[in-house]
Design an enzyme around this catalytic site. Structure first.
Site, PDB file in Angstrom:
ATOM      1  N   GLY A   1       0.841  -1.188   0.000  1.00  0.00           N
ATOM      2  CA  GLY A   1       0.000   0.000   0.000  1.00  0.00           C
ATOM      3  C   GLY A   1       0.875   1.236   0.000  1.00  0.00           C
TER       4      GLY A   1
ATOM      5  N   GLU B   1       7.313   3.658   3.972  1.00  0.00           N
ATOM      6  CA  GLU B   1       7.645   4.881   4.702  1.00  0.00           C
ATOM      7  C   GLU B   1       9.067   5.382   4.534  1.00  0.00           C
ATOM      8  OE1 GLU B   1       6.887   1.874   6.109  1.00  0.00           O
ATOM      9  OE2 GLU B   1       8.243   1.413   7.763  1.00  0.00           O
TER      10      GLU B   1
ATOM     11  N   GLU C   1       1.904   6.323   6.968  1.00  0.00           N
ATOM     12  CA  GLU C   1       3.304   6.439   6.535  1.00  0.00           C
ATOM     13  C   GLU C   1       3.981   7.643   7.178  1.00  0.00           C
ATOM     14  OE1 GLU C   1       4.271   3.851   5.255  1.00  0.00           O
ATOM     15  OE2 GLU C   1       2.411   3.028   4.442  1.00  0.00           O
TER      16      GLU C   1
END
Ligand code: NAG
Ligand code: NAG
Ligand code: NAG
Ligand code: NAG
Ligand code: NAG
Ligand code: ZN
Length: 942
Positions: free
Chosen positions: A330, A333, A367
């Site tokens: 998805g 980070e 994130e």
């Protein structure tokens, strides 16, 4: 990173709990663990040495700085192969003398390997070789390296710029001129930085990095830090440019990020001093279509809020976020350059649903939390991954709630993470949050699961609830400041909360915070708390705990854990309408229960507000009193608790700890409750009924009951709802009404769809209803409807819209259409490999397609195994979803035969097959035990 990849429309609109997780294929590693050989033995045998032990890297070599220079070639060579090459200097300190340097390296070929001393003089080496088993490059020195000195490992290497979504890789898309464009991007977590350059690739081995990237017009380069300058080459590299980036802070290798592309962007910045520049990058078409606007608008607000909330400044000068056409996760980070798949960053009001918007906000907030939790401080080792993912998965609600206060995110937590975690963690196959025996890349990949994410988030939310907001924030601030740029473990976190609670004079938890929390992170599972009115003293109730397992026959003492599956359980409860503050059911101290007084004619509800990570059961009398309250006036019970009562009661019934006659009664009030939360909870638990009863005589009367519940709510739901949560509700209510056969609902869907079919250039269907409308039109239509969706699917450029269309393709009830579709999935010109696995999962959710799909998969197993066999999640999720309805002896037999005949071709799905066998047995027993009771209750009720 963010795992919930395809949850978008499925979980959001259809009330399904299946999470399709697409994941990069990871190399399967053979672990040999004979590590008795000593360093000196190795001289004579390069294959025997401490490098045979996958963990740890030698503690006596400590990296502190790297120079990494990478040149990705975006044009294929004459063999059609894409490559990158690079130069790297790894600077490290020698703590103890050694003749061997070993450093992670995967799928790289070396042209040059040189060791330099601090004066850049070459230090003679005997030989170097690759130990692929553990992904090491090993260098043998002629003389031992000097203890206390610094050295540099200088290398030149070549690697493949593959389209495998790992390390430095290539992604492609078709631009608005119809041309295929190739870009270079990266995904390092957890163990693929070593696939881009040789490095000491463990989270605790932080260092600073000077990054250089090569590119050609019209492309430019991005990395974690702002660029310093771009040099144009006129020598033999004419046509190339080389961009140099500012030196990074001390950071882990898995957080590095590289991009070479011609993307566009929009920018904004935070209001702080100095302001942090925030940019959202995407394909030029996406930027022109304004799909980055939403991300651009919310990012500075979230960053500023986190700076206040954590009271620690965002440490970097810039924050870039970028949407990648091919991305395994998805979001990821990477510090200062966060990457997303398109559906998790881009949003277009005209085309995308409220759920899509929520997902974008959640993933961004997730994130950005990692920029502190994960990037600034990082777990010492992967076994404490929850310190990253649990925090990001909880704080993402806090961040989203701040930018979108009307979305009721703090309530939605219960549906999304709490119920998910409680479901998974009630299985004997669960694991403790702090994992054990994590060594190989396969082990590490296995940790990106609901336990690290959802359970982690639940435990942190529970901490938040019992420390209170101020103590919580202070604890986080101390923890972040103390360990900035360094590694952490859970003790480092708990110690601060313990200290803060002590200064507040708090006596809770009674045995101390650290002891209490250990019971939640060092053992798997969770308790069911019984709150029962005493038989002899009718105004007194006793609260006790016991481990909860879904399988009534499972042994609650296994596998052995020294904590004996007892928890320090914080209990909040409501009695006579008054919320009672914190009590603890103790793990070790005696008595392991507490008692409270309660008036003889009222009810009590435990875990009020659903902040605790456990379930609650009551004596029957109290259940009936709660049921009475629900039927007289359910609004006096908090909406989160209404959801929890449904989830608890039906799950307890499934585990044989509560009568179904009582559990089913807890759903009756839904007919009058128009709130999204209890409805979504009930659809999640009813999914099991759909799977088990789809072909039983019960299904008719069960459908009638569902219609009885949903009809008034459907009739009262506005066709043009105002407000975010109302839009979410509209989708699930319409889906439920249509699925259980509402004629009005189906014809409404068909009309909307046919209007679009007749005028394909103008789609007037509300984005919030598209998933349902497309699916219903295909389900109740024939080949014209299916073909129309198929054509739109082929040309659609918006990723979310494409998902809605993709989902609809699997909704047909016609065997020949489904069969043809299944055959299309084998043709890579029609269906991208990365999409096919999600298609099988949706097909297996369709009662009419399940058998066909399972037969097809078995027939094509050689191909399926070849494509998905080594990718963990997609393979397991196919097996899981296609066997989830198995509940007969015949199906059990078939599954056993399948396992036998394909025993060498189960790959990463082997565990899923074993779980499927286990579940099938439990399902058979469930039907034998409960089907008649449910039938009688439904018949009596209807
Ligand atoms: C490990 O090495 C020792 C000594 O060479 C040998 O005796 C033993 O059989 C090996 N064990 C395994 C599991 O390979
Ligand atoms: C890549 O390889 C070419 C050809 O050997 C070389 O000239 C160039 O310097 C290399 N680039 C890097 C970044 O090492
Ligand atoms: C490694 O170096 C440390 C620090 O210099 C020293 O205390 C330790 O004894 C050394 N260990 C060995 C095995 O030489
Ligand atoms: C090794 O490098 C580190 C980090 O730059 C530095 O602090 C240290 O003084 C160096 N040691 C020696 C012996 O040069
Ligand atoms: C809790 O209640 C269930 C169902 O009545 C029962 O089976 C279980 O033994 C009880 N546990 C405790 C610890 O009282
Ligand atoms: Zn994450």
């Amino acid at each position: 990173f963010n795992l919930s990849v395809a949850v978008g429309l499925l979980a959001g609109l259809l009330g399904k709990t299946t999470t399709v997780v697409e994941y990069a294929t990871t190399t399967t590693m053979v672990t040999t663990s004979n590590t008795t050989s000593s360093v000196t033995d190795a001289t004579s045998n390069p294959l025997a040495g401490p490098w045979k032990d996958i963990r740890l890297l030698p503690p006596y070599l400590v990296p502190y700085h790297y120079m990494v220079d990478l040149q990705p070639n975006l044009e294929p060579d004459i063999n059609g192969k894409y490559e990158f090459n690079g130069t790297s200097n790894a600077h490290f300190h020698v703590v103890n003398t050694t003749k061997f340097i070993y450093i992670h390296s995967n799928k790289l070929d070396y042209n040059e390997v040189v060791v330099l001393d601090k004066d850049n003089k070459e230090v003679p080496i005997t030989q170097h070789w690759l130990y692929d088993v553990n992904q090491y490059l090993i260098v043998e020195m002629q003389e031992g390296l000097v203890e206390g000195a610094n050295y540099t490992l200088h290398t030149k290497f070549v690697g493949e710029l593959a389209d495998d979504l790992t390390g430095l890789y290539r992604s492609t898309y078709t631009n608005s001129h119809g041309d295929e464009v190739t870009i270079a991007v990266s995904q390092m977590q957890p163990t693929d930085a070593r696939k881009s350059f040789p490095c000491f690739d463990e989270p605790a081995l932080k260092a600073t990095f000077d990054i250089f990237l090569w590119h050609k017009d019209p492309n430019f380069a991005l990395s974690n830090m702002p660029f310093v300058m771009t040099t144009v080459r006129y020598d033999q590299y004419e046509g190339w440019k080389r961009t140099e980036f500012q030196r990074t802070f001390r950071m882990s290798t898995y957080l590095l990020a590289f991009v070479v592309s011609e993307f566009g962007y929009e920018h904004s910045s935070t209001a702080g001093t100095p302001p942090v520049q925030t940019r959202i990058y995407a394909r030029p078409e996406q930027v022109i279509n304004k799909n980055v606007e939403y991300a651009k608008n919310i990012t500075p607000t979230i960053l500023e809020y986190y700076e206040t909330y954590f009271d620690v400044a965002y440490p970097l000068p810039k924050s870039d976020q970028i949407a990648i056409p091919d991305f395994a996760l998805g979001g990821m980070e990477n510090w200062g350059l966060v990457m997303y798949r398109e559906t998790a960053l881009l949003y277009n009001e005209a085309i995308n649903s409220a759920y899509n918007k929520q997902r974008v906000a959640n993933v961004i907030a997730h994130e950005l939390t990692h920029q502190w939790f994960g990037d600034l401080i990082t777990p010492l080792w992967w076994d404490e991954l929850w310190l990253n993912e649990g925090f990001a998965s909880f704080i993402e609600y806090v961040g989203t709630d701040h930018v979108e206060p009307s979305w009721r995110m703090m309530d939605q937590f219960v549906l999304i993470d709490l119920h998910d975690a409680l479901a998974v963690d009630a299985l004997t196959t669960s694991r403790p949050i702090v994992a054990e025996n994590i060594e190989t890349p396969d082990d590490i990949n296995g940790l990106f699961d609901d336990i690290s994410y959802s359970k982690g988030a639940c435990i942190i939310r529970m901490i938040h609830q019992f420390t209170g907001e101020e103590a919580f924030k202070l604890g986080l601030k101390n923890y972040l400041e103390q360990f900035a740029y360094g590694p952490v473990d859970h003790k480092n976190l708990f110690v601060y909360f313990q200290a803060i609670l002590a200064t507040q004079g708090s006596t809770n938890p009674p045995g101390g915070f650290i002891t209490a929390m250990d019971t939640w992170v060092l053992q798997m599972g969770y308790p069911v708390v019984n709150m029962t009115r005493d038989k002899d003293v009718s105004n007194r109730a006793t609260v006790q705990q016991q481990r909860f397992l879904l399988d009534p026959q499972a042994d609650i003492t296994q596998p052995y854990n020294p904590l004996n599956y007892k928890w320090e359980v914080p209990v909040w409860y409501i009695a006579e309408g008054v919320l009672q503050k914190l009590y603890f059911v103790r793990a070790k101290a005696r008595p392991r229960y507490f008692q409270f007084t309660v008036s003889e004619d009222s009810y009590f509800i435990g875990n009020y507000g659903a902040y605790g990570y456990y379930r609650v059961n009551y004596d029957e009398e109290n259940w009936y009193r709660i049921l009475n309250q629900l039927s007289v006036n359910f609004t006096v019970i908090d909406v989160k608790s209404r959801s929890q009562l449904i989830d608890d009661s039906l799950t307890l019934a499934r585990a044989g700890q509560l009568k179904y006659e009582i559990a089913l009664e807890t759903t009756k009030f839904l007919r009058n409750d128009s709130d999204y939360l209890p409805w979504k909870s009930s659809l999640n638990v009813f999914k099991y009924f759909d799977q088990m009863l789809g072909r039983s005589k019960v299904y008719g009367v069960y459908s009638d009951y569902m219609m009885y519940l949903v009809e008034p709510v459907y009739n009262n739901t506005s066709s043009t709802p105002e407000g975010h949560v109302e839009k979410l509700k509209q989708g699930i209510i319409m889906d439920t009404a249509c699925s259980y056969g509402s004629v009005e609902c189906i014809s409404n869907a068909e009309n909307l769809f046919h209007a679009w079919m007749n005028n394909p250039t103008s789609n007037l269907i509300s984005p919030d209803l598209r998933t349902v409308v497309y699916c219903q039109a295909v389900a109740n239509g024939g080949s014209p409807e299916w073909n129309f969706v198929w054509e739109r699917y082929q040309v659609e450029g918006d990723s979310n819209e494409k998902r809605a269309l993709q989902n609809a393709l699997s909704c047909s009830k016609e065997s020949w259409i489904l069969q043809r579709f299944l055959e299309y999935t084998l043709d890579v010109n029609l269906v991208r490999k990365q999409d096919a696995s999600a298609m099988y999962v949706s097909l297996c959710d369709n009662e009419y397609a399940r058998d066909l799909t399972w037969d097809f998969l078995r027939k094509e197993w050689d191909y399926i195994y070849d494509v998905y066999g080594s990718g963990f999640f997609s393979f397991s999720s196919i097996i899981e979803s296609c066997t989830s309805h198995f509940s007969t002896d015949f199906e059990l037999q078939e599954l056993e035969i399948f396992k036998e005949s394909r025993s060498d071709q189960l790959g990463s799905g082997a565990r899923a097959v074993d779980q499927a066998l286990e579940k099938t047995k439990t399902n058979i027993k469930w039907r034998a035990d409960h089907e008649d009771t449910i039938f009688i209750w439904l018949t009596d009720t209807m």
